[in-house]
Design a protein around this motif. Sequence first.
Motif, short mmCIF file in Angstrom:
data_model
loop_
_atom_site.label_atom_id
_atom_site.label_comp_id
_atom_site.label_asym_id
_atom_site.label_seq_id
_atom_site.Cartn_x
_atom_site.Cartn_y
_atom_site.Cartn_z
N PHE A 219 65.25 -2.70 77.66
CA PHE A 219 64.57 -1.95 76.60
C PHE A 219 63.65 -2.86 75.80
O PHE A 219 62.48 -2.55 75.59
CB PHE A 219 65.61 -1.29 75.68
CG PHE A 219 65.12 -0.99 74.29
CD1 PHE A 219 64.02 -0.16 74.09
CD2 PHE A 219 65.72 -1.55 73.17
CE1 PHE A 219 63.54 0.12 72.81
CE2 PHE A 219 65.27 -1.29 71.90
CZ PHE A 219 64.17 -0.46 71.72
N LEU A 220 64.16 -4.01 75.37
CA LEU A 220 63.36 -4.92 74.55
C LEU A 220 62.15 -5.46 75.31
O LEU A 220 61.08 -5.67 74.73
CB LEU A 220 64.22 -6.07 74.05
CG LEU A 220 65.32 -5.70 73.04
CD1 LEU A 220 66.23 -6.89 72.80
CD2 LEU A 220 64.71 -5.21 71.74
N SER A 221 62.31 -5.67 76.62
CA SER A 221 61.19 -6.19 77.41
C SER A 221 60.09 -5.16 77.60
O SER A 221 58.94 -5.51 77.87
CB SER A 221 61.70 -6.67 78.78
OG SER A 221 62.09 -5.57 79.59
N GLN A 222 60.44 -3.88 77.44
CA GLN A 222 59.46 -2.80 77.61
C GLN A 222 58.92 -2.28 76.28
O GLN A 222 58.03 -1.44 76.25
CB GLN A 222 60.11 -1.64 78.39
CG GLN A 222 60.48 -2.03 79.81
CD GLN A 222 61.26 -0.96 80.57
OE1 GLN A 222 61.43 -1.07 81.77
NE2 GLN A 222 61.75 0.07 79.89
N MET A 223 59.46 -2.79 75.19
CA MET A 223 59.07 -2.31 73.87
C MET A 223 57.74 -2.94 73.48
O MET A 223 57.61 -4.14 73.32
CB MET A 223 60.14 -2.66 72.84
CG MET A 223 60.00 -1.91 71.53
SD MET A 223 61.35 -2.31 70.39
CE MET A 223 61.14 -0.97 69.22
N ARG A 224 56.73 -2.09 73.31
CA ARG A 224 55.39 -2.54 72.92
C ARG A 224 54.99 -1.83 71.63
O ARG A 224 55.27 -0.65 71.43
CB ARG A 224 54.36 -2.20 74.00
CG ARG A 224 54.64 -2.79 75.36
CD ARG A 224 54.36 -4.30 75.40
NE ARG A 224 54.44 -4.81 76.76
CZ ARG A 224 55.57 -5.17 77.37
NH1 ARG A 224 56.72 -5.08 76.71
NH2 ARG A 224 55.57 -5.63 78.61
N PHE A 225 54.31 -2.57 70.78
CA PHE A 225 53.81 -2.02 69.52
C PHE A 225 52.28 -2.04 69.54
O PHE A 225 51.67 -2.69 70.39
CB PHE A 225 54.31 -2.84 68.33
CG PHE A 225 55.80 -3.06 68.33
CD1 PHE A 225 56.67 -2.01 68.14
CD2 PHE A 225 56.34 -4.33 68.52
CE1 PHE A 225 58.05 -2.20 68.14
CE2 PHE A 225 57.71 -4.54 68.51
CZ PHE A 225 58.56 -3.47 68.33
N THR A 226 51.68 -1.35 68.59
CA THR A 226 50.24 -1.42 68.38
C THR A 226 49.99 -1.71 66.91
O THR A 226 50.88 -1.52 66.06
CB THR A 226 49.53 -0.10 68.75
OG1 THR A 226 49.96 0.94 67.82
CG2 THR A 226 49.84 0.32 70.17
#
Length: 306
Positions: free
Chosen positions: A243-250
Motif C-alpha cells: 500500500f505505501l509503495s503505491q501511495m502517491r500524492f499531488t
Amino acid sequence: MKSLTTMILLASLTGASLSVQAADACSPVRMADPGWSDIAATNALAGLVLETMGYSAKVDSLAVPIIYGGLRDGQVDVFLGNWMPAQKGFDDQFIATGKVTRLAKNLEGTEFTLAVPDYVYAAGVHDFKDLNRFAEKFDRKVYGIGSGAPANQSIQDMIKKNDFDLGQWKLVESSEQAMLAEVDRAVKKQRFITFLGWTPHPMNVKLKMHYLTGGEAYFGDSGSVYTVTRNGYAQACPEVARFLSQMRFTLDMENAVMAEVVDKKISNGEAARAWLKAHPEVLEAWLKGVKTADGKEALPVVTKGL
C-alpha cells in the motif's frame, strides 16, 4: 468426505490465524512527523487507510535526525517525508549506505528554498545574490525551521562559506509554526524578512510570497518526496508496504487537505477523511492487489469504511 471438509476448514482457519498474527506483528505502523504541515497531512491520509484496513497507526513527533536514526535502529517503521534534494545529507548517510530503505516516490514537483513577501520581491529581492544588498533591512537574519532540519544545515553552510556575501548573517531556527508567525508579524508591518518556503503548504495560499532563484546548489530546482522505511519492513509487513509503495500524492491534494485544516479549524484526520470521501478514485491505485489485516481485498473494505 468429512475428513476432507475438516482438513479444508482447518487449513482455512490456520491461514486466517497466520494472517491475523502477521497483522498483529505489523500493528501499530510506527510513523514519524518532524512537525511539518505536509507530513501531518500525508500521515493522516495513510493512517486513515491503514486503520480502515485493520491496522493501527502511531505517529511520533521527532526531529529529522532522530527519525533517520530511528529508521536505522528499527524504532520507526515509515517516514513519508524524505524530501530530495533538500535531504541529500541524510540520503548519503542512511539510504545510500543501505541503513534505511527508500520504498517509493510519493510526490514530485516540489519547491523548497528561501522566499520573501511580495513587497520585498517588488523592492528588488529576486535572487539569493540580492539579499545582502538589503542586509540592514533584513537585520541580517534568515528564518528557518526546527533545529537539525536539512534545509537549516544548507543555510548554515551557505553562511559559513560566505556564499552570496551572507557570511555575517544569522540563521534563526524555530518550529515551522513559529517561523510562519514571525513572517505574519513582519508582513503586518511591511518589514523585510526572508524565510524557508516550500510547496505543498498552506503558506502558498495564505501569503503573497515569491521564491528566490539562485540557491539551486543548496536546494535544487524542482524536487521530489520519497517514502522510506526501516530495513526489512517490506518483507515483515508486505501488505502495508505494498500500500505505501503505491501511495502517491499531488501538490493539489496535499494543499487541499492542509487548507481544510487551516480554514475550518479541523484535525488532519478529519480533513483526510473528507478529501478521500470526495475523491475515492485514488484508492484504486493505492490499494491495487492489497489485502486487509484479515486477508480480504482492501479496496472494497476501505471504500465502504470511509
